[in-house]
Design an enzyme around this catalytic site. Structure first.
Site, short mmCIF file in Angstrom:
data_model
loop_
_atom_site.label_atom_id
_atom_site.label_comp_id
_atom_site.label_asym_id
_atom_site.label_seq_id
_atom_site.Cartn_x
_atom_site.Cartn_y
_atom_site.Cartn_z
N ASP A 476 0.83 -1.20 0.00
CA ASP A 476 0.00 0.00 0.00
C ASP A 476 0.87 1.26 0.00
O ASP A 476 2.07 1.22 0.31
CB ASP A 476 -0.90 -0.04 1.25
CG ASP A 476 -2.22 0.69 1.05
OD1 ASP A 476 -2.32 1.50 0.11
OD2 ASP A 476 -3.15 0.44 1.83
N ASP A 546 -10.67 2.13 -3.21
CA ASP A 546 -11.22 1.87 -1.88
C ASP A 546 -12.74 1.88 -1.91
O ASP A 546 -13.39 1.52 -0.93
CB ASP A 546 -10.74 2.94 -0.89
CG ASP A 546 -9.37 2.58 -0.30
OD1 ASP A 546 -8.93 1.43 -0.48
OD2 ASP A 546 -8.75 3.45 0.33
C1 GLA Z 1 -5.75 1.99 2.29
C2 GLA Z 1 -6.16 0.80 1.46
C3 GLA Z 1 -7.21 0.01 2.19
C4 GLA Z 1 -6.65 -0.45 3.52
C5 GLA Z 1 -6.17 0.74 4.31
C6 GLA Z 1 -5.42 0.31 5.56
O1 GLA Z 1 -6.76 2.92 2.40
O2 GLA Z 1 -6.62 1.22 0.20
O3 GLA Z 1 -7.63 -1.09 1.42
O4 GLA Z 1 -5.61 -1.34 3.28
O5 GLA Z 1 -5.29 1.57 3.56
O6 GLA Z 1 -4.93 1.37 6.27
#
Ligand code: GLA
Length: 740
Positions: A476, A546
């Site tokens: 990420d 997301d």
């Molecule tokens: C980001 C990712 C999510 C999750 C969060 C965790 O927003 O896109 O899928 O993994 O971080 O903090």
């Protein structure tokens, strides 16, 4: 031969397209054609009247008929009376910045050129021819090597640029485009993909007017706001017809696309690293390589163009061994628990996942250091076994014992101030020593322009992956970068930081994916904030957004599909009411929307009833039965979700199996059933609809289409599969009442 050179004429030929350049009598490399194959030298179209206020090169003497300002140039330098946007701009040791590039030499290579430190397309089974054309500024001794590679079957030309400083002094590169393309006419629309967090890659189509149109990211990552890919299309081009040119930058940092329409209605397109946040000191005898650009042409609209890019990605861009493999159907605990979990809760989720016959449990954020909220802990990649309530190895073993794979979330590039890493190495944070940095999601950015930081992270994650039986990593990156400053670099080189940062990311991704080829990597940047060709080179799949709301996702996936194959699209079924929009949609609709992708669940499976869990199990089985289609097939957008109906088709390459999925988001009273037309089936073929055995001809499916139901639901999802049949006795009798 895909590449031919004859009397200064360069022809690059793919299966259906031709790209031509020609050296003129002044040694200038002109761009003369990009489009369908024509089987001839297209220079005859060059027509250059005298245009006032256009400068003439010194050696043209007093002829006013030759001006660089009016010609379609292959790779224009600036400052020499071509007043359009330059492809490259260099400040020489004497402070001047003109660059007059003339033809020097060329070489055909029987392999794909490579770009040190950068992701780039590659040859797989068949060798790919490359062309290197060297242009030179004779006054300053700067060489510009134009690199091209031809991917015949995919109708794609890859290109890049190497700048070599053969002068006696360092120079400063102020701008370097990965590609420049001049079109002699200006009748185009530009289609680009803008957005924001949780609403990435919204398609927008605008006519090109006079002046300059640009899209860019200055965020240090390719961004949610603009994707580094765009289309130039005839105003009448559609999904199925018309000329369309696609361009994609294989780069994950700040970028810029410029489209300029000049006084003669000519179009110049440039694409490369964003110049206002970039410069590069090029020492003598050193080279700088620009990121790669991919170009493709289709005379059959955007559908064909997308298929070409999808094939290109699968055949020559994604280097992971997983590219052609079925991916595990996963359950991710993020939206189930956020930071509040322990080992027991995870094992309960794993039990439910096993019941539903899923393949993998992914432990998301919160498993390390003091990471119990997004204010703390980033950088301390030590398992918090107290929080788990059990040794990490025991958790992994128990999950494996349930027949599930185990995946883990990481965010290597970031640090929280409340972390051991920050307390030990505050100098590893990216910020100017005289200014406090901006926080975003309360976190700071590690300076990956510093090789020491890359080595450190390599060590940390190599240990994590060597010491634990981890099958999957979600990498990420959760903030845009600001305060570009690397404490290692002298002031004159600070503008290199953004590009060096991305080179550091590539270096780390390269090392970890090479050391652990059996670990499946999924990219993520707050969803799809760095979903681009550069990252997909290393990671075969990407968390697309997301936003998992079924309605919004159809828009996001619609835009994403113009360039990126659905096998790369991380797509999950999540809880309702949806955590991003509050919308309630049926499990069926969420499953249909998550199908064109890698599929998984992002909800608390332990909260589902036995019936719901059974539905999850069935959904997963159906998905598995379609995985070959999704990984290897052709994807077609059948409708624009703006119409209130999102509809798409996935067919195998032989067109033996066809899946059509649709979601109707809006139902108005007193209307006919919506009709969806299928795409690209061989004339004369017959298909049996799996749901009821009805036989259709390919032409009926293409020109007549199928009718969707008319349930009075807000989010009715429909899916139909068709299989091709050989038996002629099934051919429908045209005179009988056929039941389309
Ligand atoms: C980001 C990712 C999510 C999750 C969060 C965790 O927003 O896109 O899928 O993994 O971080 O903090």
């Amino acid at each position: 031969m895909p590449i031919t050179v004859q009397d200064g004429l360069f022809s690059l030929t793919t299966r259906d397209s031709l790209y031509q350049m020609k050296v003129d009598s002044y040694g200038v490399l002109n761009h003369t054609w990009y489009g369908p194959k024509t089987d001839m030298d297209m220079e005859y179209l060059e027509d250059y009247p005298e245009i006032s206020f256009s400068g003439n090169p010194w050696e043209a003497k007093f002829s006013r008929m030759y001006s660089l300002n009016d010609r379609t140039l292959e790779y224009p330098g600036g400052g020499i009376s071509d007043y359009r946007t330059p492809a490259v701009s260099i400040i020489h040791a004497d402070g001047s910045s003109s660059l007059d590039l003339r033809y020097e030499s060329c070489k055909i290579l029987d392999h794909k050129y490579s770009l040190p430190g950068l992701p780039s397309s590659f040859e797989r089974e068949h060798s790919v021819q490359s062309l290197k054309i060297t242009l030179k500024d004779y006054v300053h001794n700067i060489f510009v090597h134009l690199l091209y590679a031809v991917f015949e079957e995919e109708n794609v030309i890859a290109r890049s640029v190497q700048i070599e400083n053969c002068s006696n002094d360092p120079v400063i590169i102020k701008k370097v485009s990965s590609m420049s393309l001049d079109f002699p006419t200006g009748d185009f629309d530009v289609i680009h993909f803008h957005g924001r967090h949780a609403m990435e890659r919204m398609m927008e189509r605008v006519p090109i007017g006079h002046g300059e149109f640009s899209i860019a990211s200055r965020r240090g990552h390719s961004s949610h706001q603009h994707n580094p890919a765009f289309i130039l299309a005839e105003p009448t081009a559609t999904e199925t017809c018309g000329s369309a040119y696609g361009f994609l930058l294989m780069y994950s940092g700040s970028f810029e696309v410029e489209v300029q329409k000049d006084q003669l209605d000519q179009i110049r397109v440039t694409m490369g690293i964003e110049p206002s946040t970039f410069s590069w000191v090029l020492e003598k005898n050193e080279s700088f390589y620009a990121p790669e650009a991919l170009m493709s042409y289709s005379d059959q609209g955007f559908g064909r163009l997308s298929n070409q890019f999808h094939d290109m990605f699968r055949n020559h861009v994604i280097r992971s061994q997983f590219v052609n493999k079925k991916r595990p159907v996963l359950i991710n605990n993020w939206e189930a628990t956020y930071f509040n979990f322990d080992g027991k809760k995870l094992l309960e989720i794993a039990d439910a996942a096993r019941k539903a016959r899923l393949d993998m449990l992914v432990l998301d954020d919160g498993w390390f250091g003091t990471r119990n909220s997004d204010f703390e802990g980033l950088g301390d990649w030590v398992v918090n076994e107290d929080k788990l309530g059990m040794p990490f190895s025991s958790l992994i073993d128990q999950i494996h014992a349930k027949g599930l794979k185990f995946g883990l979330w990481i965010e290597p590039e970031m640090v929280s101030e409340d972390s051991e890493l920050f307390r030990t190495h505050p100098e590893w944070v990216m910020n100017s020593p005289v200014r406090l940095p901006s926080r975003s999601r309360s976190q700071l950015v590690l300076d990956l322009a510093n090789p020491e930081v890359v080595d450190y992270l390599d060590g940390v994650f190599t240990r994590l992956l060597s010491e634990n039986d981890i099958d999957y990593i979600k990498w990420d990156m959760n903030r845009s970068i600001s305060d570009f400053y690397s404490k290692l670099l002298p002031p004159i080189q600070q503008q290199e930081t953004g590009h060096r940062y991305i080179l550091g990311v590539y270096e780390l991704a390269d090392r970890l994916t090479s050391k652990f080829p059996d670990v499946l990597f999924e990219g993520c940047a707050g969803g799809g904030g760095r979903m681009d060709g550069g990252m997909l080179y290393y990671f075969p799949q990407y968390w697309c957004s997301d936003n998992t709301d079924a309605h919004c996702r159809t828009f996001i996936q619609h835009g994403t599909s113009f360039f990126y194959p659905i096998s790369t699209n991380g797509s999950h079924v999540s809880a309702v009411p949806n955590h991003q929009t509050g919308r309630v949609t049926s499990l069926k609709t969420r499953g249909v929307v998550a199908t064109p992708g890698t599929f998984g669940y992002e909800l608390d499976l332990t909260q589902l009833s036995d019936e719901q869990l059974e539905e999850v199990k069935e959904q997963t089985e159906v998905y598995r039965s379609r995985q070959n289609l999704i990984i290897h097939g052709d994807y077609f957008r059948l409708s624009d979700p703006q119409t209130g109906i999102a509809s798409w088709q996935i067919s195998d390459k032989d067109r033996n199996r066809v899946l059509v999925q649709s979601v109707v988001f809006e139902r108005r009273p007193n209307t006919r059933k919506p009709r969806i037309l299928l795409r690209n089936l061989p004339a004369g073929a017959l298909y049996r609809r799996v749901s009821d055995g009805t036989i259709f001809s390919a032409q009926a499916l293409i020109y007549g289409g199928i009718l969707l139901g008319c349930e009075l639901e807000t989010d009715a999802a429909y899916e139909e599969e068709f299989v091709r049949i050989e038996d002629d006795s099934f051919r429908p009798d045209c005179n009988s009442d056929s039941s389309i």
